[in-house]
Write an enzyme that holds these catalytic residues in place. Structure first.
Site, PDB file in Angstrom:
ATOM      1  N   ILE A 135       0.872  -1.175   0.000  1.00 34.76           N
ATOM      2  CA  ILE A 135       0.000   0.000   0.000  1.00 34.76           C
ATOM      3  C   ILE A 135       0.909   1.225   0.000  1.00 34.76           C
ATOM      4  CG2 ILE A 135      -2.017  -1.059   1.058  1.00 34.76           C
ATOM      5  CD1 ILE A 135      -1.196  -0.003   3.735  1.00 34.76           C
ATOM      6  N   ASP A 136       0.384   2.340  -0.446  1.00 33.54           N
ATOM      7  CA  ASP A 136       1.189   3.545  -0.590  1.00 33.54           C
ATOM      8  C   ASP A 136       1.686   4.059   0.756  1.00 33.54           C
ATOM      9  OD1 ASP A 136       0.527   3.417  -3.299  1.00 33.54           O
ATOM     10  OD2 ASP A 136      -1.224   4.716  -3.038  1.00 33.54           O
TER      11      ASP A 136
END
Length: 306
Positions: A135-136
């Protein structure tokens, strides 16, 4: 020594790295391309160029290079571990933490912290050990991490088959007439900005399902389910339909809301459903919204009640 892998190309016409990625190999396309370039991949017993286009019936031999000892430093960084067994970890990543080392982020990543805590699978190579999905940096929430190669392959296969369930909460700009829906729009690298992704004709298939959870004046709280896992998928799709994620500095929303300054998008990987690789047990994990996310929602609710 790792035994060579053998496979036959069923459908030709694509670059060899793309064909191998589609054949179910767990390595990233960039890793496969590097192996081809370095002569670790033979087609019909001969090395080929990186630009080689596979042909139906090609016999491919992959000599997996020996895994080098990692040079990433294990760091004693606190982890929010939601679950752990001999095969996997589920961690709740805070907003602002990079998942794995890369240019500009050699330390203080989730991988640095994980290496201090436990052994990790080697499938993704030196810089992404154990990482099944990402995930970012400024997205918070749940990630599954593999502690051995067998678990990694099982979790990655489940993810690729769209059997892993991932549910996100996002606060987005604007209001929805509908209560739920699906964004079906292909994603690829932005044609003008290499640091961004965009909806591009001919890009990779991307499906995002959404459900309205709560409505505010000018904002909506959504629950989103990923059917595919493209880079920045939710952020790109929300911008594409005119509802950018609040606080997203890349895809177009302000960094302040209801008097609260934000340090990134209000996007949280809240729920993760997976299958334990050895027992076959279906497992569901949930995580609370980060404090700042809850503060924004409380402020919006207070404004609505006035």
């Amino acid at each position: 020594m790792v035994e060579p892998m053998q496979l036959t190309i069923k459908e030709g016409g694509k670059r060899l790295d793309a064909s191998l990625a589609e054949a179910g190999l767990q390595e990233s396309r960039s890793t496969l391309a590097a192996w081809i370039k370095n002569g670790h991949v033979l087609v019909n017993d001969r090395p080929v160029k990186s630009s080689y286009k596979a042909k139906a019936g090609d016999n491919v031999t992959i000599r997996v290079p020996e895994t080098k000892a990692t040079t990433i430093e294990a760091e004693n960084i606190p982890l929010d571990i939601v679950y752990e067994d001999d095969d996997l970890l589920v961690v709740n990543k805070p907003q602002g933490m990079v998942v794995h080392p890369a240019a500009g982020h050699a330390s203080k990543t989730l991988v640095n912290a994980l290496l201090y805590h436990a052994p990790l699978s080697s499938i993704n190579g030196e810089f992404r050990p154990g990482i099944v999905h990402r995930i970012d940096r400024d997205t918070s929430g749940l990630l599954m991490v593999a502690k051995n190669d067998q678990a990694h392959r099982a979790l990655a296969d489940e993810l690729k088959a769209h059997k892993t369930e991932r549910y996100y909460y996002a606060l987005v700009k604007g209001n929805f007439a509908e209560d739920d829906g699906t964004v079906d729009a292909p994603i690829a690298r932005h044609p003008k900005d290499r640091k961004k992704q965009a909806v591009v004709s001919g890009g990779r298939e991307a499906l995002t399902h959404f459900e309205v959870l709560e409505r505010f004046s000018g904002y909506t709280l959504l629950k989103l389910a990923l059917e595919t896992g493209r880079t920045h998928q939710i952020r790109v799709h929300m911008q594409y339909i005119g509802h950018p994620v609040v606080g997203d500095p890349t895809y177009g929303h302000q960094q302040k809301i209801a008097g609260i300054s934000l340090k990134g998008q209000l996007l949280h990987a809240k729920t993760l459903v997976l299958t334990q690789p050895k027992t076959g047990e279906k497992m569901t994990f949930d995580s609370p919204l980060p404090k700042i996310f809850e503060e924004v929602l409380s402020s919006l609710r207070a404004l609505e009640s006035k």
